[in-house]
Design a protein around this motif. Sequence first.
Motif, PDB file in Angstrom:
ATOM      1  N   GLY A  51     -66.252  64.819 -20.292  1.00  0.00           N
ATOM      2  CA  GLY A  51     -66.126  66.272 -20.183  1.00  0.00           C
ATOM      3  C   GLY A  51     -65.434  66.850 -21.405  1.00  0.00           C
ATOM      4  N   ASP A  52     -64.712  66.002 -22.124  1.00  0.00           N
ATOM      5  CA  ASP A  52     -64.051  66.473 -23.355  1.00  0.00           C
ATOM      6  C   ASP A  52     -64.955  66.151 -24.549  1.00  0.00           C
ATOM      7  N   PHE A  53     -64.500  66.498 -25.739  1.00  0.00           N
ATOM      8  CA  PHE A  53     -65.339  66.295 -26.923  1.00  0.00           C
ATOM      9  C   PHE A  53     -64.847  65.140 -27.793  1.00  0.00           C
ATOM     10  N   GLU A 106     -54.730  68.378 -29.040  1.00  0.00           N
ATOM     11  CA  GLU A 106     -54.707  68.954 -27.686  1.00  0.00           C
ATOM     12  C   GLU A 106     -56.094  68.819 -27.087  1.00  0.00           C
ATOM     13  N   TRP A 107     -56.213  69.011 -25.774  1.00  0.00           N
ATOM     14  CA  TRP A 107     -57.553  69.049 -25.175  1.00  0.00           C
ATOM     15  C   TRP A 107     -58.269  70.303 -25.638  1.00  0.00           C
ATOM     16  N   PRO A 108     -59.577  70.226 -25.838  1.00  0.00           N
ATOM     17  CA  PRO A 108     -60.309  71.453 -26.160  1.00  0.00           C
ATOM     18  C   PRO A 108     -60.249  72.437 -24.987  1.00  0.00           C
ATOM     19  N   GLY A 126     -57.298  61.441 -24.414  1.00  0.00           N
ATOM     20  CA  GLY A 126     -57.319  60.234 -23.582  1.00  0.00           C
ATOM     21  C   GLY A 126     -56.709  59.026 -24.279  1.00  0.00           C
ATOM     22  N   GLU A 127     -56.083  58.164 -23.502  1.00  0.00           N
ATOM     23  CA  GLU A 127     -55.333  57.064 -24.106  1.00  0.00           C
ATOM     24  C   GLU A 127     -56.170  55.793 -24.259  1.00  0.00           C
ATOM     25  N   TYR A 128     -56.925  55.456 -23.211  1.00  0.00           N
ATOM     26  CA  TYR A 128     -57.666  54.188 -23.196  1.00  0.00           C
ATOM     27  C   TYR A 128     -56.773  53.042 -23.688  1.00  0.00           C
ATOM     28  N   SER A 174     -64.965  46.928 -16.866  1.00  0.00           N
ATOM     29  CA  SER A 174     -64.585  48.335 -17.026  1.00  0.00           C
ATOM     30  C   SER A 174     -64.279  48.501 -18.516  1.00  0.00           C
ATOM     31  N   TRP A 175     -63.933  49.695 -18.943  1.00  0.00           N
ATOM     32  CA  TRP A 175     -63.614  49.861 -20.373  1.00  0.00           C
ATOM     33  C   TRP A 175     -62.442  48.971 -20.777  1.00  0.00           C
ATOM     34  N   GLN A 176     -61.598  48.650 -19.801  1.00  0.00           N
ATOM     35  CA  GLN A 176     -60.370  47.919 -20.104  1.00  0.00           C
ATOM     36  C   GLN A 176     -60.535  46.406 -19.985  1.00  0.00           C
ATOM     37  N   GLN A 207     -55.694  61.497  -7.258  1.00  0.00           N
ATOM     38  CA  GLN A 207     -55.541  62.967  -7.311  1.00  0.00           C
ATOM     39  C   GLN A 207     -54.642  63.382  -8.473  1.00  0.00           C
ATOM     40  N   GLN A 208     -54.983  62.879  -9.674  1.00  0.00           N
ATOM     41  CA  GLN A 208     -54.144  63.094 -10.859  1.00  0.00           C
ATOM     42  C   GLN A 208     -54.250  64.514 -11.418  1.00  0.00           C
ATOM     43  N   ASP A 209     -55.055  65.358 -10.795  1.00  0.00           N
ATOM     44  CA  ASP A 209     -55.134  66.738 -11.266  1.00  0.00           C
ATOM     45  C   ASP A 209     -54.482  67.653 -10.234  1.00  0.00           C
ATOM     46  N   SER A 229     -61.430  69.161 -10.862  1.00  0.00           N
ATOM     47  CA  SER A 229     -61.229  67.761 -10.480  1.00  0.00           C
ATOM     48  C   SER A 229     -61.686  66.788 -11.565  1.00  0.00           C
ATOM     49  N   TYR A 230     -60.889  66.702 -12.635  1.00  0.00           N
ATOM     50  CA  TYR A 230     -61.299  65.711 -13.652  1.00  0.00           C
ATOM     51  C   TYR A 230     -61.081  64.285 -13.171  1.00  0.00           C
ATOM     52  N   SER A 231     -60.274  64.110 -12.132  1.00  0.00           N
ATOM     53  CA  SER A 231     -60.064  62.732 -11.661  1.00  0.00           C
ATOM     54  C   SER A 231     -61.181  62.231 -10.739  1.00  0.00           C
ATOM     55  N   VAL A 233     -67.605  63.335 -16.007  1.00  0.00           N
ATOM     56  CA  VAL A 233     -68.684  62.392 -16.317  1.00  0.00           C
ATOM     57  C   VAL A 233     -68.215  61.579 -17.513  1.00  0.00           C
ATOM     58  N   ALA A 234     -68.822  60.455 -17.803  1.00  0.00           N
ATOM     59  CA  ALA A 234     -68.393  59.666 -18.968  1.00  0.00           C
ATOM     60  C   ALA A 234     -69.508  58.717 -19.393  1.00  0.00           C
ATOM     61  N   ILE A 235     -69.564  58.471 -20.707  1.00  0.00           N
ATOM     62  CA  ILE A 235     -70.643  57.619 -21.237  1.00  0.00           C
ATOM     63  C   ILE A 235     -70.590  56.208 -20.665  1.00  0.00           C
ATOM     64  N   ASN A 236     -69.389  55.726 -20.370  1.00  0.00           N
ATOM     65  CA  ASN A 236     -69.292  54.363 -19.833  1.00  0.00           C
ATOM     66  C   ASN A 236     -69.553  54.313 -18.338  1.00  0.00           C
ATOM     67  N   TRP A 237     -69.735  55.456 -17.689  1.00  0.00           N
ATOM     68  CA  TRP A 237     -70.139  55.459 -16.271  1.00  0.00           C
ATOM     69  C   TRP A 237     -71.653  55.596 -16.153  1.00  0.00           C
ATOM     70  N   ASN A 238     -72.240  56.374 -17.039  1.00  0.00           N
ATOM     71  CA  ASN A 238     -73.700  56.536 -16.967  1.00  0.00           C
ATOM     72  C   ASN A 238     -74.453  55.284 -17.407  1.00  0.00           C
TER      73      ASN A 238
HETATM   74  O1  G3I Z   1     -53.520  49.697 -15.739  1.00  0.00           O
HETATM   75  C1  G3I Z   1     -52.960  50.184 -14.516  1.00  0.00           C
HETATM   76  C2  G3I Z   1     -52.763  49.051 -13.552  1.00  0.00           C
HETATM   77  O2  G3I Z   1     -51.832  48.163 -14.087  1.00  0.00           O
HETATM   78  C3  G3I Z   1     -52.295  49.615 -12.214  1.00  0.00           C
HETATM   79  O3  G3I Z   1     -52.216  48.593 -11.280  1.00  0.00           O
HETATM   80  C4  G3I Z   1     -53.268  50.679 -11.714  1.00  0.00           C
HETATM   81  C5  G3I Z   1     -52.775  51.350 -10.437  1.00  0.00           C
HETATM   82  O4  G3I Z   1     -53.368  52.583 -10.228  1.00  0.00           O
HETATM   83  O5  G3I Z   1     -53.408  51.665 -12.692  1.00  0.00           O
HETATM   84  C6  G3I Z   1     -53.916  51.196 -13.918  1.00  0.00           C
HETATM   85  O6  G3I Z   1     -54.009  52.273 -14.794  1.00  0.00           O
HETATM   86  C7  G3I Z   1     -55.096  53.148 -14.605  1.00  0.00           C
HETATM   87  C8  G3I Z   1     -55.880  53.190 -15.900  1.00  0.00           C
HETATM   88  O7  G3I Z   1     -56.931  54.116 -15.798  1.00  0.00           O
HETATM   89  C9  G3I Z   1     -56.474  51.833 -16.246  1.00  0.00           C
HETATM   90  O8  G3I Z   1     -57.389  51.410 -15.299  1.00  0.00           O
HETATM   91  C10 G3I Z   1     -54.599  54.518 -14.255  1.00  0.00           C
HETATM   92  O9  G3I Z   1     -54.000  54.502 -12.975  1.00  0.00           O
HETATM   93  C11 G3I Z   1     -55.736  55.518 -14.273  1.00  0.00           C
HETATM   94  O10 G3I Z   1     -55.227  56.829 -14.095  1.00  0.00           O
HETATM   95  C12 G3I Z   1     -56.481  55.447 -15.582  1.00  0.00           C
HETATM   96  O11 G3I Z   1     -57.597  56.303 -15.503  1.00  0.00           O
HETATM   97  C13 G3I Z   1     -58.283  56.547 -16.733  1.00  0.00           C
HETATM   98  C14 G3I Z   1     -58.175  58.020 -17.106  1.00  0.00           C
HETATM   99  O12 G3I Z   1     -58.926  58.267 -18.271  1.00  0.00           O
HETATM  100  C15 G3I Z   1     -56.752  58.477 -17.341  1.00  0.00           C
HETATM  101  O13 G3I Z   1     -56.182  57.802 -18.402  1.00  0.00           O
HETATM  102  C16 G3I Z   1     -59.740  56.183 -16.530  1.00  0.00           C
HETATM  103  O14 G3I Z   1     -59.862  54.782 -16.310  1.00  0.00           O
HETATM  104  C17 G3I Z   1     -60.561  56.592 -17.739  1.00  0.00           C
HETATM  105  O15 G3I Z   1     -61.920  56.409 -17.439  1.00  0.00           O
HETATM  106  C18 G3I Z   1     -60.312  58.056 -18.087  1.00  0.00           C
HETATM  107  O16 G3I Z   1     -60.964  58.334 -19.268  1.00  0.00           O
HETATM  108  C19 G3I Z   1     -60.997  59.688 -19.697  1.00  0.00           C
HETATM  109  C20 G3I Z   1     -60.417  59.722 -21.099  1.00  0.00           C
HETATM  110  O17 G3I Z   1     -59.037  59.411 -21.041  1.00  0.00           O
HETATM  111  C21 G3I Z   1     -60.626  61.080 -21.764  1.00  0.00           C
HETATM  112  N1  G3I Z   1     -62.008  61.475 -21.701  1.00  0.00           N
HETATM  113  C22 G3I Z   1     -62.528  61.524 -20.357  1.00  0.00           C
HETATM  114  C23 G3I Z   1     -62.447  60.169 -19.686  1.00  0.00           C
HETATM  115  C24 G3I Z   1     -63.037  60.182 -18.294  1.00  0.00           C
HETATM  116  O18 G3I Z   1     -62.261  60.814 -17.358  1.00  0.00           O
END
Ligand code: G3I
Length: 543
Positions: A163-165, A236-238, A313-315, A355-357, A498-500, A519-521, A525-530
């Motif tokens: 959803g972001d750029f 900052e976020w757009p 985003g941190e990733y 997953s991405w991680q 419910q991070q939003d 509800s961004y949580s 949408v995201a490229i790694n989900w599609n």
């Molecule tokens: O790594 C911890 C784990 O140790 C712990 O047990 C678990 C408990 O909830 O949390 C884990 O961290 C999670 C993390 O993803 C890694 O899986 C966080 O809770 C969770 O909030 C986090 O969500 C990510 C989110 O960004 C927030 O950072 C999503 O996976 C990720 O897909 C999403 O990606 C965003 C980008 O930052 C910005 N662009 C949009 C994109 C999609 O929403």
Amino acid sequence: PTLKRASTIHTNQLSYLPIGEKIALIPNVSALTYTLTNKDDGNIVYKGTLSEAKVWQPAGSVTVKQAEFSSVQSTGSYLLTVAGVEPKEIDISFTPYAALHDAALKSYYYNRASSEITSEYGGQWARPLGHSDNQVTVHSSAASEERPAGTAITASKGWYDAGDFGKYVVNSGIATYTLMAAYQHYPAFYQNRELNIPESNDDVPDILNEIKWNLDWLQHMQDIDGGVYHKLTTLEWPGKEMPHEDQRERFVIGKSTAATLNFAATMAMASRVYSSQFKALSTQWLTASELAWQWANTNPAVVYVQPTDVKSGEYGDDHFNDEFAWAAAELYLATQNEEYLSAFEHHHGLLGISSWQHVPSLAVISLLREGGGLLPAALVEQLTQLLNSLAGDLLLQYQNSAYAIAMEQNDFVWGSNSVVLNKAMILMQAYHFSKDTYYRDASIGAISYLLGRNPTGYSFVTGFGSKTPVDPHHRASYSDNVNQPIPGMLVGGPQNGQQDECSYPSNQAALSYLDHWCSYSTNEVAINWNAPLVYVLAALLAE
Ligand code: G3I
Ligand code: 9MR
């Protein structure tokens, strides 16, 4: 006691595939039987006994019964009738699946950075070019001797992450891999699949044309020393705006082992996938991949730390064995250099859902599907066992679930719908090697879950189903003055973090979903989900 009257039967809203499992879910019902009638003439085509009522932990205390009619394989429209509930239309057909697959893939075109979307290819979603990214600033966190902070580099093209750029290397890795794997595993399926994109008239399959847009960006994310920047975003976020309206300065930020290994793996795979169509480029990508591999081995534990002035985003990832194993596997397949095989064997461990991680299964899928003749028999045996044992666990989850889905409570994380699909991708590997239809049924069940057979009653892909997200957290869809969002995008799906700041209809993991921009949580949408949606659909249609 009288049970609450169910408001709806949960079905696959798009249509059931003629092959494999067909199950509908009936919540809160006392009836014992169901009938399926032909919609045109009212003839009964199937009569059955509902399953026992069961609860499924992620959906709380709602009880649900299953109506299974898998043996009905004739294409058509039917009515499912259960006493005490509104009858529900059931469609059985292959036809909408090709369109679904193509839209899921085409959504990448709509998310291209540095490109105008013309009405010829984008219809009502045409928009001006956004983010040329030909002057991107090196952030202090990414500075090196050759490229000091404040200098500019070019890093055009690529897809917007979500959803972001922003453009992020880590999740670009798995997204690009998954799409390339779809092509690599099912080349015939992609031979004449035209997406109606600007490159459609060349003689390269469109899926490769589309992926190349991202690879062309990715190659710019490597510094001279081989290390790879973590991301390219604004600080900052757009705002809630169209791509071309976001004029904020963009930066390459951080340099990390995770990004560098994702780059190494993706570029090594790309060098193989594109070797016949883009020979010179393919050689260049392999060189870049090996340089990244060397950097990662010299810098094996550089964790990305979000600088205090950066909000995007941190990733974040601080565990690299899986990325090392994956990059080594792709480099071995690309070079056949035994050192990479040893590195793979050194780093690889237990298999899990990607997953991405966490990417251990990507290496294993590549080696088992593409490593024919290049691997020691004992290794093939070991990897096959790992895969079968993981797929076996998933099959049990699926069979034990009241909602016929291989998902457990702790799978409901941000992007839960991608967990559904990455599990299905594993199940489809087991199906590929065994041809045991149980695995395929569980994958088909995953698709039905996403298309409406879930407790929210939503089909989670924009534009496909009778009740689909209309307000995804996707800036280009939100701000374009077009009612319908861009089609073919999978939203993140329910999870109760419910991070939003939105108010959700439920706190239960599988019900905590909201079709709202806020509800961004759950609704981004995201490229790694599609990407796994594209893969699993291709696998189901081509296997
Ligand atoms: O790594 C911890 C784990 O140790 C712990 O047990 C678990 C408990 O909830 O949390 C884990 O961290 C999670 C993390 O993803 C890694 O899986 C966080 O809770 C969770 O909030 C986090 O969500 C990510 C989110 O960004 C927030 O950072 C999503 O996976 C990720 O897909 C999403 O990606 C965003 C980008 O930052 C910005 N662009 C949009 C994109 C999609 O929403
Ligand atoms: O739009 C942003 C989205 O892409 C991210 O996934 C999300 C998570 O960090 O953040 C969104 O931006 C929101 C920010 O975090 C908080 N203020 C509201 C922003 C959306 O309007």
